[in-house]
Design a protein around this motif. Sequence first.
Motif, short mmCIF file in Angstrom:
data_model
loop_
_atom_site.label_atom_id
_atom_site.label_comp_id
_atom_site.label_asym_id
_atom_site.label_seq_id
_atom_site.Cartn_x
_atom_site.Cartn_y
_atom_site.Cartn_z
N LYS A 77 2.32 1.69 -3.38
CA LYS A 77 1.26 2.17 -4.26
C LYS A 77 1.05 3.67 -4.10
O LYS A 77 0.88 4.40 -5.10
N ASP A 78 1.10 4.15 -2.87
CA ASP A 78 0.92 5.58 -2.63
C ASP A 78 2.00 6.41 -3.31
O ASP A 78 1.71 7.40 -4.00
N THR A 120 -0.66 7.12 3.24
CA THR A 120 -1.82 6.86 4.10
C THR A 120 -1.51 5.92 5.25
O THR A 120 -2.33 5.78 6.17
N SER A 180 1.67 6.32 -7.09
CA SER A 180 0.52 7.08 -7.58
C SER A 180 0.69 8.58 -7.37
O SER A 180 -0.14 9.37 -7.85
N GLY A 181 1.73 8.97 -6.63
CA GLY A 181 1.98 10.38 -6.40
C GLY A 181 1.01 11.02 -5.43
O GLY A 181 0.72 12.22 -5.53
N ILE A 182 0.49 10.22 -4.50
CA ILE A 182 -0.45 10.75 -3.52
C ILE A 182 0.19 10.69 -2.13
O ILE A 182 1.16 9.95 -1.92
N PRO A 183 -0.31 11.48 -1.17
CA PRO A 183 0.27 11.44 0.19
C PRO A 183 0.15 10.05 0.81
O PRO A 183 -0.80 9.31 0.54
N SER A 200 8.30 12.72 2.98
CA SER A 200 8.61 13.42 1.73
C SER A 200 9.51 12.59 0.81
O SER A 200 10.02 13.12 -0.18
N LYS A 223 11.01 10.23 -2.07
CA LYS A 223 10.66 10.06 -3.48
C LYS A 223 10.93 8.64 -3.97
O LYS A 223 10.36 8.20 -4.97
N GLN A 262 0.82 -1.21 0.00
CA GLN A 262 0.00 0.00 0.00
C GLN A 262 0.85 1.25 0.00
O GLN A 262 0.56 2.23 -0.72
#
Length: 447
Positions: A231-232, A240, A235-238, A261, A263, A228
């Motif tokens: 995947k975050d 979780t 996907s370029g999302i914060p 933060s 990459k 997960q």
Amino acid sequence: MSPSGDGAGGRCACFSWENGGSDADDPHRSNYPHCPHCGGSDPSSCSSIVSNSTRNRDSEKLRRIIVASAKGFTIGAGIKGGLAVFSVVARLTARLRRRNLSAYARKVSNSEDVVIALKETLRYGLFLGTFAGTFVSVDEIAVALGGHRRTARWRALLAGAIAGPSMLLTGLNTQHTSLAIYILMRAAVLASRCGIKRSAYILKQESLPPSYKSFLNKHGGKDAIILQAVKDIASGIPFTNLEAVENYYNGTGVKIKLDPSMKVPCSIIHGHQSCSNHVISFLIQAYRRALPVYLPVYLIPALIVHRQDLLKRPYTILGKGLFGTARSSLFLSVYCSSAWIIACGNMQFPTGLSLAIEKKSRRMEISLYCLSRAIESFFTCMVDAGYLQSSKNLKRADVVIFSLSTAIIMHCYAQEREVFRSKYLNVLDWVFGVPPPPDVTPRYKNS
């Protein structure tokens, strides 16, 4: 494909009836006052011979149907059962290593695994047994109604299509879309003579079939919490669940603090391990996981395809099976390892190049198998995104596709045998019997 006939002009009534014709169809019957088959001229004697021959022919047809069904069941139950045995043993071993499970919980889990394995074995045995029996039955019915030569061009096509719905015996609610697509592509290859998958595994596992998702999760070797987080970041999302990842590593004795933060997900994938050390350790673990998968894949078919040679040269056959197991296990472990190398580097690279390790004859099979899974995943994603509408009228498209595919494959088997590899022909011939040429009318043996 059936060993029955159409009749033959210019023969006695006995010969004509033996081969599916009638006395009225034989314009030269009067030229044979003495039957060359029964050796006499007494009509009642000849009729008795014809009656016995008909009964023999009918019993031979019935025997062919029963034998094909039994052999189909043997192959389905043998392969699925063999895989199930190795799967149960692997799960049992894993549970024995988990000391936090009580003895009662282990016993219940083991009993459930055995019951599920027996059900799956029986279902796949019935599936292939019914497929083989239905195919041969339709084949014989077509011969009885239309004759061997007149139906030779289309008989196997019809029989394969009618036998296809036997797939429902694996479970009325169990979809086999990927298998149907794979069989269809094999049919297309015969008639005409893996990056998507990895993305779906990380980004949208729900688009994959449950059994295939379980397979990828096992050999991917990573917990769902780690997947997960990867995947975050992909996907370029914060993030979780960074805290859950930290707790996961803390539970394994590794103290880690993750940077929100980041990459590149190196610390998420392998904690404090360096990338190179992780690759080596993961490769060894992946190889151990792959061995139980490929051992039955090679050894069980060897018992079916090379059953005769196994008695003559067992060391050679078993040696090839063990070498193939080691080679395919290396392919799978290198593939999985390279996928995590790419994830660490946050780059795109064709992990499918690891397929070069595999035997040349297996590369196309694996490619088509992965492509069929990728196609199913792609269309599932399209439906979920709203670009395509799910059909409400056709609930089991996999059965339709499978029936079409088996129709094409069995037609090629009856008409264009040279497009098949010898190992596939050996299995098909063992189940269905070697089909005679379309222009030859075979005869049953009289007992």
